[in-house]
Write an enzyme that holds these catalytic residues in place. Structure first.
Site, short mmCIF file in Angstrom:
data_model
loop_
_atom_site.label_atom_id
_atom_site.label_comp_id
_atom_site.label_asym_id
_atom_site.label_seq_id
_atom_site.Cartn_x
_atom_site.Cartn_y
_atom_site.Cartn_z
N ASP A 213 -6.66 -54.49 17.57
CA ASP A 213 -7.92 -54.24 18.68
C ASP A 213 -8.93 -53.17 18.24
O ASP A 213 -8.33 -52.32 17.52
CB ASP A 213 -7.23 -53.72 20.10
CG ASP A 213 -6.69 -52.39 20.04
OD1 ASP A 213 -7.34 -51.36 20.59
OD2 ASP A 213 -5.79 -51.99 19.16
N SER A 214 -10.06 -53.34 18.59
CA SER A 214 -11.19 -52.47 18.30
C SER A 214 -11.06 -52.19 16.62
O SER A 214 -11.29 -53.05 15.87
CB SER A 214 -10.91 -51.08 19.02
OG SER A 214 -12.17 -50.35 18.87
N ALA A 215 -10.95 -50.82 16.44
CA ALA A 215 -11.01 -50.57 14.91
C ALA A 215 -9.55 -51.09 14.17
O ALA A 215 -9.90 -51.55 12.97
CB ALA A 215 -10.60 -48.97 14.66
N HIS A 346 -14.38 -52.33 27.07
CA HIS A 346 -13.79 -52.56 25.86
C HIS A 346 -12.12 -52.18 25.93
O HIS A 346 -11.65 -51.15 26.74
CB HIS A 346 -14.40 -51.30 24.94
CG HIS A 346 -13.98 -51.19 23.55
ND1 HIS A 346 -14.23 -52.51 22.65
CD2 HIS A 346 -13.11 -50.34 22.83
CE1 HIS A 346 -13.86 -52.07 21.36
NE2 HIS A 346 -13.05 -50.80 21.46
#
Length: 379
Positions: A213-215, A346
């Site tokens: 997820d994300s990074a 997010h």
């Protein structure tokens, strides 16, 4: 005589009351210890300030709400520092353990195995997971990701390897990429020939998935790209089946359709990216902006399936959608799925795992890993 009998009965009643209270206290302690073991965070010691060093109180970079770095080099993380131990999860029955991949660098992982007897489990898909946190906070050992991997492992029936890569700014990019590449190859090698028994005996290397997820989604993409460009690919000749990118952290200099055009907001994203990588990669570098790649490079993405999840109120949503479209249009020979959740920010699904939208997204995630997903998210 009657008076003596009453006194004896009173003493007996008092003794029984004391024994009852003692038993209650023991049972309460057992209950609390069981739950304490699973939930109480074990935070690492935060570096104390040094009153003799004036630079220790001068802010060099404010990356709130994640961390603050001082001129002396001291880093104060504001989030994502709690730790929980591995073990058997009470809610899912999933068993977890920690493994060291490289003693020299401290590279490690937390592994997860679904409940069931060995003869019933058979060979399971292997999931290599990269946590998010803007490359600067969180861990494979924090409650947020420990709970999420327990849920994914139980529902998708996978052997999961959650990578504990080193964080910026102490270890700026490309350290997280190098750690993740080494961990991915470690997982592939062990699933082929050991000695790690969960991978060697339970893992099915022909069903190898990357997710984050994300990074962590950024890392998963870059690992799949590297597997397609590196001489010899992964150790043991392993092939990646699918890549799952959840609210991926991608950005770029030029806004894509639907992305914010606010100059200050975009400047902040560029500034924080430069902080994460120490200026090693520009904001248009393909590691953070895959859209800057020519079509020919997209075709090197070393997997046959990709799923991208996006959240409606997330600044990264438009570029995540553009990523999926660019991959489809590149001539890459694979299947692309997109899952959208309206009205959420997010990685909302990590913060509110019991929310109906989070439950639905988890079903998509686990369906993708088991080969049963479809892009049925809310448009």
């Amino acid at each position: 005589m009657a008076s003596k009998t009453k006194r004896q009965l009173a003493k007996l009643a008092l003794l029984l009351l004391v024994l009852l209270l003692l038993l209650t206290a023991i049972l309460l302690c057992i209950f609390l210890l069981r739950h304490h073991h699973h939930r109480t965070p074990l935070p690492p010691a935060s570096p104390p300030g040094n009153s003799s060093n004036p630079d220790d109180s001068v802010v060099a970079f404010d990356f709130s709400p994640y961390l603050i770095m001082y001129k002396s080099g001291r880093v104060n993380r504001l989030l994502g520092t709690s730790r929980v131990p591995p073990g058997v999860d009470e809610d899912t029955g999933v068993t977890s353990k920690d493994v060291v991949i490289d003693n020299g660098t401290g590279l490690a992982a937390r592994m997860y195995l679904p409940p069931g007897k060995k003869k019933d489990l058979g060979r399971l898909p292997v999931l290599v997971f990269f946590h998010g946190g803007a490359f600067v906070i969180e861990s494979a050992f924090t409650p947020l990701y420990h709970d999420y991997l327990n849920a994914v492992t139980a529902k998708a029936r996978v052997v999961a390897v959650s990578v504990e890569y080193r964080l910026a700014p102490e270890h700026r990019l490309p350290t997280a990429y190098e750690d993740s590449w080494r961990a991915l190859n470690w997982a592939a090698k062990n699933a082929e020939s050991g000695p790690e028994p969960w991978l060697r005996d339970r893992g099915n290397l022909s069903r190898l998935f990357l997710a984050g997820d994300s990074a962590g989604a950024n890392i998963a993409h870059n690992m799949a790209m590297r597997a397609g460009t590196e001489e010899g690919g992964l150790d043991g000749g392993a092939a990646i089946t699918g890549v799952l990118l959840m609210d991926p952290y991608f950005w770029g200099k030029k806004p894509v359709a639907g992305e914010t055009t606010d100059a200050e907001r975009r400047r902040k994203y560029e500034e924080t990216w430069s902080f994460i990588c120490g200026g090693q990669y520009g904001i248009d570098d393909p590691v953070v902006d895959p859209l800057s790649m020519p079509a020919g490079q997209w075709r090197r993405l070393a997997c046959s399936r990709v799923a991208v999840t996006v959240s409606g109120l997330d600044d990264f949503r438009p570029r995540g959608m553009a990523y999926a479209a660019a991959l489809r249009d590149s001539g890459w020979d694979g299947e692309v799925e997109v899952y959208q959740t309206a009205g959420e920010g997010h990685v909302y699904f990590l913060d509110r795992p019991r929310d109906p939208k989070s439950v639905k997204e988890l079903a998509f995630v686990t369906g993708f890993l088991s080969g049963e997903s479809n892009s049925s998210g809310t448009p």
